[in-house]
Design a protein around this motif. Structure first.
Motif, PDB file in Angstrom:
ATOM      1  N   UNK A 167       0.843  -1.204   0.000  1.00  0.00           N
ATOM      2  CA  UNK A 167       0.000   0.000   0.000  1.00  0.00           C
ATOM      3  C   UNK A 167       0.877   1.252   0.000  1.00  0.00           C
ATOM      4  N   UNK A 168       1.907   1.227   0.836  1.00  0.00           N
ATOM      5  CA  UNK A 168       2.829   2.364   0.900  1.00  0.00           C
ATOM      6  C   UNK A 168       3.469   2.621  -0.454  1.00  0.00           C
ATOM      7  N   UNK A 169       3.960   1.571  -1.085  1.00  0.00           N
ATOM      8  CA  UNK A 169       4.611   1.730  -2.387  1.00  0.00           C
ATOM      9  C   UNK A 169       3.617   2.211  -3.429  1.00  0.00           C
ATOM     10  N   UNK A 170       2.392   1.680  -3.388  1.00  0.00           N
ATOM     11  CA  UNK A 170       1.394   2.078  -4.372  1.00  0.00           C
ATOM     12  C   UNK A 170       1.050   3.559  -4.251  1.00  0.00           C
ATOM     13  N   UNK A 171       0.949   4.055  -3.022  1.00  0.00           N
ATOM     14  CA  UNK A 171       0.599   5.464  -2.829  1.00  0.00           C
ATOM     15  C   UNK A 171       1.766   6.378  -3.176  1.00  0.00           C
ATOM     16  N   UNK A 172       2.987   5.963  -2.830  1.00  0.00           N
ATOM     17  CA  UNK A 172       4.149   6.830  -2.984  1.00  0.00           C
ATOM     18  C   UNK A 172       4.945   6.574  -4.251  1.00  0.00           C
ATOM     19  N   UNK A 173       4.511   5.622  -5.072  1.00  0.00           N
ATOM     20  CA  UNK A 173       5.267   5.326  -6.295  1.00  0.00           C
ATOM     21  C   UNK A 173       5.317   6.548  -7.195  1.00  0.00           C
ATOM     22  N   UNK A 174       6.465   6.764  -7.769  1.00  0.00           N
ATOM     23  CA  UNK A 174       6.642   7.908  -8.661  1.00  0.00           C
ATOM     24  C   UNK A 174       5.928   7.670  -9.977  1.00  0.00           C
ATOM     25  N   UNK A 175       5.333   8.725 -10.503  1.00  0.00           N
ATOM     26  CA  UNK A 175       4.703   8.625 -11.808  1.00  0.00           C
ATOM     27  C   UNK A 175       5.767   8.617 -12.900  1.00  0.00           C
ATOM     28  N   UNK A 176       5.343   8.253 -14.101  1.00  0.00           N
ATOM     29  CA  UNK A 176       6.273   8.241 -15.230  1.00  0.00           C
ATOM     30  C   UNK A 176       6.840   9.627 -15.477  1.00  0.00           C
ATOM     31  N   UNK A 177       6.005  10.652 -15.333  1.00  0.00           N
ATOM     32  CA  UNK A 177       6.485  12.018 -15.553  1.00  0.00           C
ATOM     33  C   UNK A 177       7.531  12.419 -14.519  1.00  0.00           C
ATOM     34  N   UNK A 178       7.309  12.016 -13.262  1.00  0.00           N
ATOM     35  CA  UNK A 178       8.289  12.329 -12.224  1.00  0.00           C
ATOM     36  C   UNK A 178       9.603  11.617 -12.484  1.00  0.00           C
ATOM     37  N   UNK A 179       9.516  10.349 -12.880  1.00  0.00           N
ATOM     38  CA  UNK A 179      10.741   9.617 -13.188  1.00  0.00           C
ATOM     39  C   UNK A 179      11.482  10.260 -14.344  1.00  0.00           C
ATOM     40  N   UNK A 180      10.734  10.685 -15.368  1.00  0.00           N
ATOM     41  CA  UNK A 180      11.364  11.337 -16.508  1.00  0.00           C
ATOM     42  C   UNK A 180      11.995  12.658 -16.093  1.00  0.00           C
ATOM     43  N   UNK A 181      11.292  13.426 -15.225  1.00  0.00           N
ATOM     44  CA  UNK A 181      11.848  14.702 -14.775  1.00  0.00           C
ATOM     45  C   UNK A 181      13.129  14.493 -13.974  1.00  0.00           C
ATOM     46  N   UNK A 182      13.139  13.476 -13.095  1.00  0.00           N
ATOM     47  CA  UNK A 182      14.351  13.199 -12.332  1.00  0.00           C
ATOM     48  C   UNK A 182      15.488  12.747 -13.241  1.00  0.00           C
ATOM     49  N   UNK A 183      15.131  11.964 -14.276  1.00  0.00           N
ATOM     50  CA  UNK A 183      16.161  11.503 -15.201  1.00  0.00           C
ATOM     51  C   UNK A 183      16.761  12.670 -15.973  1.00  0.00           C
TER      52      UNK A 183
END
Length: 394
Positions: A167-183
């Motif tokens: 549940x924790x991972x599902x709520x806090x998982x990064x979206x694709x856009x966030x991952x792309x922005x961090x990359x």
């Protein structure tokens, strides 16, 4: 987790659930304070870290704590704020059964051995409402309650803990856009490092050529000019002219040596002559610490990557010689699909840290410039392993 004994898995799950209960209570009591975006992100990051360790999946590992204080994407803040009520509810929902189970085991232990120390009105009760009035009741029901609750905990703690972690991972998982922005941010940072390093390297080459090779060439030109003038003035003074020509010849050889050294730092000639295999063999053979080299089938990789691997391995083996007190070292190079993996291991004292100027920072900059990764495993007492992975499917 499957490799752990059941009792160890249950113990880890129980600890996780009790900590989740505690954090859920803390969330409820300090909710106004935790609504501050930065504190919310820090709190959520800590839970995401715990959940990742519970699930034992590298993909759920959070960014370092220092990055949680950086200005984030709006989505990360919203997820952190959303986690506050979810944590309060799930922490209580999943943690209370664990607390009741552990608490009643403790009650059974106390009731079995210390029931006589309580007054009749305060004596502990087993199985919810059975008062312990004598040794018969204590020795019959106490161990039975401990066995039953221990079995329940061994069966239920681990699944409950994993459910909470998911549940924790599902709520806090990064979206694709966030991952792309961090990359993109990571690539921007590494590009800036590369540009700085490139500029510094160009300035070094310029200094080497200006202060070394150019100065020698100027001196040679002056000697030749003096020799020419001396020959024009007195063609019979062969000894003087010969000495000037000899000095000029020696100066040319020294200038060529310096020029080769400068060229070698730009792109090692041995890479062009012998390829990556031969270049690494030469580096391993030249290391003061006996070094074993294992190179699998790697086919041909881009020249820029060959240079990075060559310099990184050379720097790593230099660190082994200078700092590790090792008696043996090993270099392994392999390729899996489009990933080139290089691992340098030594049996030294460990404790390698790129903050202490041991050359690891330079290795990291070189590898990150090609979108690679560097992992350093160097516990105190050793051994030390530096693992580099680079994408070679260009």
């Amino acid at each position: 987790m499957t490799s752990e004994p059941r009792w160890a898995t249950a113990r880890r799950g129980g600890v996780y659930l009790l900590v989740s209960l505690f954090t859920g209570v803390v969330t409820v009591l300090t909710l106004p304070l935790l609504c501050v975006p930065r504190l919310a992100r820090l709190w959520a990051g800590a839970h995401r870290d715990r959940a990742g360790r519970m699930l034992a999946t590298a993909s759920t590992a959070p960014p370092p704590i220092r990055r949680l204080w950086a200005e984030p994407a709006p989505g990360r803040t919203l997820r952190a704020l959303l986690w506050l009520p979810v944590n309060a509810v799930t922490g209580l929902l999943f943690g209370l059964p664990a607390l009741l189970c552990v608490g009643n085991i403790v009650v059974a232990v106390i009731a079995t051995s210390l029931w006589w120390a309580f007054t009749p009105a305060e004596r502990p009760r087993l199985f919810v409402d059975v008062a312990v009035t004598g040794w018969t009741t204590a020795l019959a029901l106490g161990p039975l309650q401990m066995i039953i609750l221990s079995f329940v905990g061994s069966v239920a703690f681990a699944p409950l803990a994993r459910a909470h972690a998911r549940i924790c991972v599902a709520v806090l998982a990064r979206s694709t856009n966030d991952q792309l922005a961090e990359r993109v941010a990571e690539l921007t940072r590494t590009r800036a490092d590369v540009l700085d390093a490139h500029g510094a390297e160009l300035r070094r080459i310029e200094r080497d050529l200006h202060d070394g090779t150019q100065a020698r060439l100027v001196a040679i030109a002056m000697r030749l000019a003096v020799a020419r003038q001396a020959f024009d003035d007195d063609p019979r003074d062969d000894a003087f002219v010969a000495r000037l020509l000899r000095d000029a010849h020696e100066g040319i050889e020294a200038a060529m040596t310096e020029l080769r050294e400068v060229i070698r730092t730009v792109y090692p000639p041995i890479l062009a002559d012998r390829g990556l295999d031969g270049a690494l063999s030469a580096v391993a053979a030249g290391c003061a610490v006996p070094t074993r080299l294992d190179i699998g089938p790697i086919e041909r990789v881009p020249a820029a990557m060959e240079a990075v691997v060559y310099f990184a391995v050379a720097e790593a083996l230099t660190n082994v010689t200078k700092h590790s007190r090792a008696t043996t070292a090993r270099v392994r190079v392999g390729r899996t699909a489009d990933r080139l993996t290089v691992a340098v291991t030594d049996d030294g004292i460990g404790g390698a840290d790129d903050r202490r100027g041991t050359g690891l920072a330079g290795i990291r900059r070189r590898v990150l410039a090609l979108d690679g990764t560097v992992a350093v495993d160097s516990p105190a007492g050793g051994p030390t392993t530096i693992t580099m992975e680079l994408p070679c499917g260009w």
